[in-house]
Motif scaffolding. Sequence first.
Motif, PDB file in Angstrom:
ATOM      1  N   MET A   1      31.342  33.140  45.785  1.00 55.62           N
ATOM      2  CA  MET A   1      31.868  32.895  44.431  1.00 55.62           C
ATOM      3  C   MET A   1      30.710  32.590  43.476  1.00 55.62           C
ATOM      4  SD  MET A   1      35.333  30.755  45.403  1.00 55.62           S
ATOM      5  CE  MET A   1      36.355  31.062  43.975  1.00 55.62           C
ATOM      6  N   ARG A   2      29.786  31.773  43.947  1.00 55.21           N
ATOM      7  CA  ARG A   2      28.634  31.432  43.103  1.00 55.21           C
ATOM      8  C   ARG A   2      27.790  32.672  42.832  1.00 55.21           C
ATOM      9  NH1 ARG A   2      29.373  27.998  40.351  1.00 55.21           N
ATOM     10  NH2 ARG A   2      29.345  26.124  41.621  1.00 55.21           N
ATOM     11  N   TRP A   3      27.538  33.424  43.892  1.00 52.07           N
ATOM     12  CA  TRP A   3      26.680  34.619  43.763  1.00 52.07           C
ATOM     13  C   TRP A   3      27.271  35.619  42.772  1.00 52.07           C
ATOM     14  CZ3 TRP A   3      26.886  39.911  44.561  1.00 52.07           C
ATOM     15  CH2 TRP A   3      25.672  40.574  44.738  1.00 52.07           C
ATOM     16  N   ASP A   4      28.580  35.819  42.826  1.00 55.11           N
ATOM     17  CA  ASP A   4      29.184  36.815  41.939  1.00 55.11           C
ATOM     18  C   ASP A   4      29.111  36.366  40.475  1.00 55.11           C
ATOM     19  OD1 ASP A   4      30.121  39.381  41.857  1.00 55.11           O
ATOM     20  OD2 ASP A   4      32.238  38.848  42.057  1.00 55.11           O
ATOM     21  N   GLU A   5      29.122  35.070  40.278  1.00 55.91           N
ATOM     22  CA  GLU A   5      28.921  34.566  38.912  1.00 55.91           C
ATOM     23  C   GLU A   5      27.494  34.822  38.468  1.00 55.91           C
ATOM     24  OE1 GLU A   5      32.097  30.849  38.781  1.00 55.91           O
ATOM     25  OE2 GLU A   5      29.973  30.386  38.994  1.00 55.91           O
ATOM     26  N   GLU A   6      26.549  34.494  39.356  1.00 57.75           N
ATOM     27  CA  GLU A   6      25.134  34.554  38.958  1.00 57.75           C
ATOM     28  C   GLU A   6      24.618  35.987  38.842  1.00 57.75           C
ATOM     29  OE1 GLU A   6      23.962  30.234  40.872  1.00 57.75           O
ATOM     30  OE2 GLU A   6      23.148  32.047  41.790  1.00 57.75           O
ATOM     31  N   VAL A   7      25.022  36.829  39.762  1.00 58.06           N
ATOM     32  CA  VAL A   7      24.422  38.171  39.796  1.00 58.06           C
ATOM     33  C   VAL A   7      25.234  39.193  38.991  1.00 58.06           C
ATOM     34  CG1 VAL A   7      23.602  40.018  41.320  1.00 58.06           C
ATOM     35  CG2 VAL A   7      23.314  37.629  41.985  1.00 58.06           C
ATOM     36  N   TYR A   8      26.551  39.034  38.970  1.00 57.30           N
ATOM     37  CA  TYR A   8      27.383  40.011  38.238  1.00 57.30           C
ATOM     38  C   TYR A   8      28.154  39.390  37.061  1.00 57.30           C
ATOM     39  CZ  TYR A   8      26.589  43.932  41.391  1.00 57.30           C
ATOM     40  OH  TYR A   8      26.011  44.973  42.082  1.00 57.30           O
ATOM     41  N   GLY A   9      28.016  38.083  36.883  1.00 64.03           N
ATOM     42  CA  GLY A   9      28.749  37.449  35.773  1.00 64.03           C
ATOM     43  C   GLY A   9      30.255  37.448  35.970  1.00 64.03           C
ATOM     44  N   ARG A  10      30.692  37.424  37.222  1.00 63.54           N
ATOM     45  CA  ARG A  10      32.141  37.499  37.511  1.00 63.54           C
ATOM     46  C   ARG A  10      32.683  36.147  37.936  1.00 63.54           C
ATOM     47  NH1 ARG A  10      33.588  41.001  34.697  1.00 63.54           N
ATOM     48  NH2 ARG A  10      31.452  41.325  34.022  1.00 63.54           N
ATOM     49  N   GLU A  11      33.615  35.639  37.170  1.00 66.10           N
ATOM     50  CA  GLU A  11      34.230  34.347  37.489  1.00 66.10           C
ATOM     51  C   GLU A  11      35.590  34.596  38.144  1.00 66.10           C
ATOM     52  OE1 GLU A  11      34.732  31.933  33.995  1.00 66.10           O
ATOM     53  OE2 GLU A  11      35.582  30.249  35.116  1.00 66.10           O
ATOM     54  N   TYR A  12      35.979  33.710  39.037  1.00 65.30           N
ATOM     55  CA  TYR A  12      37.307  33.856  39.663  1.00 65.30           C
ATOM     56  C   TYR A  12      38.390  33.549  38.631  1.00 65.30           C
ATOM     57  CZ  TYR A  12      41.128  33.611  42.969  1.00 65.30           C
ATOM     58  OH  TYR A  12      42.309  33.838  43.617  1.00 65.30           O
ATOM     59  N   ASP A  13      39.549  34.212  38.771  1.00 61.52           N
ATOM     60  CA  ASP A  13      40.534  34.156  37.693  1.00 61.52           C
ATOM     61  C   ASP A  13      41.802  33.349  37.969  1.00 61.52           C
ATOM     62  OD1 ASP A  13      41.386  35.982  39.574  1.00 61.52           O
ATOM     63  OD2 ASP A  13      41.318  37.723  38.249  1.00 61.52           O
ATOM     64  N   LEU A  14      42.223  33.201  39.225  1.00 65.19           N
ATOM     65  CA  LEU A  14      43.427  32.407  39.503  1.00 65.19           C
ATOM     66  C   LEU A  14      43.024  30.960  39.789  1.00 65.19           C
ATOM     67  CD1 LEU A  14      45.208  34.916  41.925  1.00 65.19           C
ATOM     68  CD2 LEU A  14      46.215  34.063  39.795  1.00 65.19           C
ATOM     69  N   ASP A  15      44.013  30.096  39.963  1.00 67.84           N
ATOM     70  CA  ASP A  15      43.696  28.688  40.265  1.00 67.84           C
ATOM     71  C   ASP A  15      43.575  28.437  41.768  1.00 67.84           C
ATOM     72  OD1 ASP A  15      43.807  28.229  37.581  1.00 67.84           O
ATOM     73  OD2 ASP A  15      45.941  27.698  37.610  1.00 67.84           O
ATOM     74  N   ILE A  16      44.121  29.363  42.556  1.00 66.48           N
ATOM     75  CA  ILE A  16      44.120  29.189  44.014  1.00 66.48           C
ATOM     76  C   ILE A  16      43.510  30.438  44.653  1.00 66.48           C
ATOM     77  CG2 ILE A  16      45.548  28.684  46.039  1.00 66.48           C
ATOM     78  CD1 ILE A  16      47.843  28.035  44.199  1.00 66.48           C
ATOM     79  N   PHE A  17      42.709  30.226  45.685  1.00 66.26           N
ATOM     80  CA  PHE A  17      42.235  31.368  46.476  1.00 66.26           C
ATOM     81  C   PHE A  17      42.526  31.050  47.939  1.00 66.26           C
ATOM     82  CE2 PHE A  17      39.306  33.966  48.872  1.00 66.26           C
ATOM     83  CZ  PHE A  17      39.397  35.184  48.233  1.00 66.26           C
ATOM     84  N   MET A  18      43.273  31.926  48.584  1.00 66.70           N
ATOM     85  CA  MET A  18      43.706  31.648  49.964  1.00 66.70           C
ATOM     86  C   MET A  18      43.195  32.704  50.941  1.00 66.70           C
ATOM     87  SD  MET A  18      47.674  30.599  49.192  1.00 66.70           S
ATOM     88  CE  MET A  18      47.955  31.831  47.945  1.00 66.70           C
ATOM     89  N   ILE A  19      42.881  32.233  52.135  1.00 72.33           N
ATOM     90  CA  ILE A  19      42.487  33.111  53.245  1.00 72.33           C
ATOM     91  C   ILE A  19      43.380  32.788  54.436  1.00 72.33           C
ATOM     92  CG2 ILE A  19      40.691  33.421  55.005  1.00 72.33           C
ATOM     93  CD1 ILE A  19      38.589  33.273  52.865  1.00 72.33           C
ATOM     94  N   VAL A  20      43.917  33.810  55.068  1.00 76.05           N
ATOM     95  CA  VAL A  20      44.739  33.603  56.261  1.00 76.05           C
ATOM     96  C   VAL A  20      44.143  34.405  57.406  1.00 76.05           C
ATOM     97  CG1 VAL A  20      47.057  33.844  57.244  1.00 76.05           C
ATOM     98  CG2 VAL A  20      46.795  33.375  54.804  1.00 76.05           C
ATOM     99  N   ALA A  21      44.131  33.821  58.603  1.00 78.75           N
ATOM    100  CA  ALA A  21      43.636  34.535  59.790  1.00 78.75           C
ATOM    101  C   ALA A  21      44.816  34.986  60.642  1.00 78.75           C
ATOM    102  CB  ALA A  21      42.745  33.610  60.613  1.00 78.75           C
ATOM    103  N   VAL A  22      44.825  36.275  61.000  1.00 78.01           N
ATOM    104  CA  VAL A  22      45.867  36.768  61.909  1.00 78.01           C
ATOM    105  C   VAL A  22      45.214  37.515  63.072  1.00 78.01           C
ATOM    106  CG1 VAL A  22      47.548  36.978  60.027  1.00 78.01           C
ATOM    107  CG2 VAL A  22      46.284  38.986  60.734  1.00 78.01           C
ATOM    108  N   ASP A  23      45.843  37.412  64.239  1.00 81.33           N
ATOM    109  CA  ASP A  23      45.243  38.018  65.435  1.00 81.33           C
ATOM    110  C   ASP A  23      45.453  39.528  65.518  1.00 81.33           C
ATOM    111  OD1 ASP A  23      44.205  35.664  66.254  1.00 81.33           O
ATOM    112  OD2 ASP A  23      45.687  35.263  67.829  1.00 81.33           O
ATOM    113  N   ASP A  24      46.599  39.985  65.005  1.00 76.16           N
ATOM    114  CA  ASP A  24      46.893  41.424  65.126  1.00 76.16           C
ATOM    115  C   ASP A  24      46.680  42.088  63.773  1.00 76.16           C
ATOM    116  OD1 ASP A  24      48.117  41.318  67.910  1.00 76.16           O
ATOM    117  OD2 ASP A  24      49.355  39.871  66.835  1.00 76.16           O
ATOM    118  N   PHE A  25      45.648  42.877  63.679  1.00 78.09           N
ATOM    119  CA  PHE A  25      45.306  43.467  62.387  1.00 78.09           C
ATOM    120  C   PHE A  25      44.559  44.768  62.642  1.00 78.09           C
ATOM    121  CE2 PHE A  25      43.338  43.457  58.094  1.00 78.09           C
ATOM    122  CZ  PHE A  25      44.450  43.097  57.341  1.00 78.09           C
ATOM    123  N   ASN A  26      44.937  45.821  61.910  1.00 73.70           N
ATOM    124  CA  ASN A  26      44.331  47.126  62.185  1.00 73.70           C
ATOM    125  C   ASN A  26      42.871  47.218  61.751  1.00 73.70           C
ATOM    126  OD1 ASN A  26      46.547  48.215  63.415  1.00 73.70           O
ATOM    127  ND2 ASN A  26      47.262  49.360  61.628  1.00 73.70           N
TER     128      ASN A  26
END
Length: 879
Positions: A240-265
């Motif tokens: 997130m920091r890098w994308d701000e510094e190198v591309y000037g891109r800030e995150y836009d929503l208030d929440i960012f979620m990651i989910v891990a699942v075992d079965d994924f193509n």
Amino acid sequence: MRTSQPQTIYLSDYKVPAYLVDTVDLRFELFEDGARVHSTLELRRNPESDETAAPLELDGDSLTLESVALNGAELAAGDYEDRGDQLVVRSVPEQFTLTVVTWIEPQNNTRLEGLYKSSGMFCTQCEAEGFRCITFFPDRPDVMARFRTRIEANKDAYPVLLSNGNDVEKGELENGRHFVTWEDPFPKPCYLFALVAGDLVEKRDTFSTCSGRDIDLRMYVEPRNAEKCDHAMDSLKRSMRWDEEVYGREYDLDIFMIVAVDDFNMGAMENKGLNIFNSSCVLASQETATDLAFQRIEAIVAHEYFHNWSGNRVTCRDWFQLSLKEGFTVFRDSQFSADMGSPTVKRIEDVTLLRTAQFAEDGGPMSHPVRPASYMEISNFYTLTIYEKGAEVVRMIHTLLGPDMFRKGSDLYFKRHDGQAVTTDDFVKAMEDASGRDLSQFRLWYEQAGTPVLAISDDFDAETGVYRLTIEQSIPDTPGQTNKKPQHIPFALGLLGQDGQPLPLQLESGDSGAPTERVLELTEAVHTFEFHGVESRPVPSLLRHFSAPVRVRYNWTREQLLFLMSHDPDGFNRWDAGQRLAVDVIQSLVNAPDDAEIDPRLVEAYRKLISDADLDQALVAKMLQLPSEAYLIELTDKADVPAIHRAREAVLRHLAGALKGELLGCYQRHQGSGPYEVTPEAIARRSLRNTALAWLLMIDDEEGRGLAVSQLNAADNMTDRMGALRALVNSGYEADRQKALDHFYDRFQDDPQVVEQWFSVQASSDQAGQLADIRKLLEHPAFDWKNPNKIRSVVGAFAGQNLAAFHKPDGSGYEFLADQVCRLDDSNPQIAARLATPLTRWRKFAPAYSAQMKSALERIRDKSGLSRDVYEVVHKSLA
Ligand code: 0A1
Ligand code: ZN
């Protein structure tokens, strides 16, 4: 399942959608025996479409339709047509509300597209065309809508209910059920939709953006994985920091979620605000993940995060433009990884993958341009060409424009196209407009398939002091494309004087202040460049940093390669010179008599490398890796794999035998002390030690065996444990191998990600992974035909990495693979099609092999009810 011959879809047939969707209101009722999906769409005719009287056609797949209502009134059966793969409503007004109710069975969804179950949780995968397995919808990326999603499920079994955006409402329902409603303020294509419902633990953190907003970061994993989230979370914050510094891109929503699942193509998916990851690409701990896994996780977390701008805010108009988001995002994640570690090492890793696997794809039957002109099944086009070659194409724009103009171009691209679905051409146009450069010829990189070949010759005129370099480019024919035009190629080079010093590159005489490295631009079929003021014949350092994805043909002498290996100021080319030398030595031994001499200069070069503690150890670790069998095959016409395998092993054994003392010294020197760290230095140290160990065990060295056994027992991290295990598994010490494998399994049997490594270390070893062993692994209680990671770690590792065993002269490996492809074709066509890849390369091998590979493919072709995925790869490769 296919009922008719798959159709080809052409880019030239693209039409804007006849209807647009403004909002999507979804309600999911999740049950154990299925799910009911209520979808309410606000639709209107697209003013840009010329199909004024077009019927409404919505895509569907494997859906049971329960009802359809238009503006609140239920339609009678005659008012619409359910064609299975389409819902057609003939007569609709300019603007209207459509409500569709469908019933689906996630618990029986083994394709893992749409809504499915993994380890008891509900999750989704909608890219590319999975949303149509959830409800009827215009399933194409240029239809962007705002989504509101209400999820209802049993509260005990599914306490966590997630979708894109912000949670706006939650509450209790009857019968122990509850609901949560999510709202995503950003219009998005349906391929970015996601839903998760499960019994998951939550890990939280925060990130403060450049404008001072606090973002809530959340990871959701099964309780047993709670301690494996830190690395991904840290990687996310760095991204997130890098994308701000190198591309000037800030995150836009208030929440960012990651989910891990075992079965994924695949590896992971960039759904808006709710990234879903294959567990193996996100979960890590010192005890369970190797350095390679740590680095991979950092890169994939970054990749998915970067998609929030390059993919989500600006998306693809159609799937032919896939590389618009993937090529650019891979380029961004590789810049990020380079910044986090060693740029040279990262470049070596990227080029190794490109030259080994993408070049093979580009020269094979599925060869396609970075922007394909047609496809049957889009899932087959998530390829190395779209991703890796696509990233190289963006890298070349970066090289041609320079970093400042490139940044101006990317700023313009994001500003101009924010909220739109666009084309690769729009991307190039933004780069042109921002920089003032003409990239019209450059666009051919998107249109023409095949790897360009640069045939290079040189001569030196001692009298005039002119060194002349002639570069001739040609692009091989590929399916459906012949007589290609010359491409615009940035070609970086340097010249070294006899003392090893870089020479000024004087394109005009007298320019003594000239730079010692230049990027030449090739645009014609043939160019001759003259360098002046050269005192003696220089050694050329060509295509530095691998400045373009091309093959270089130049007659290096071994002396020149040895010279570059120790003098080239470009670390990448130093490594490359070592690879070229090793390739030359190995190739000269293929089918040579057993007692053929191995060039002593190779041994001396490696001796110098191993012993020189002043060199960058991360680069040394890379330079010690001999070219892989896959790369050697790629470089060979009509490959005889067992012969290549024998020649490579003979060189390895010879080196290990001759350098035993140095290897033991290297092992001791890099012992390391203090706590485990995942820094570039520590990674290099572990890599060097483990390479030394592997080489020692190749010659059945008793001292090496002792070191491996004690390293295995004492290791406090998976890199060292796996290094020792792999060395033992690949050695001739059979009793130690079995003991080590059993012991390892006993300890880690409850951890699926580690069991996958355990499977693959065996399946990829010619000592432990002969066909009979592979069949035993498939019978192992931990093996699961429904889990893509397990399939990849056994069947994929065997056919893709254990090449001598797979290419057994009796053809048994091919028959085996054909059987597994047929078996998987019914349950998971995406995985089946990918698994078939090694067979599709049949033309690459010596006649006795290729004939048997072809007949294995024909057997797959003749299976009844073949999926579109497998149909496409098999038919194209037999054509
Ligand atoms: N867009 C994802 C990769 C991905 C592609 C296709 C999938 O299903 C067919 C799943 C994931 C990425 O680039 O990370
Ligand atoms: Zn991607």
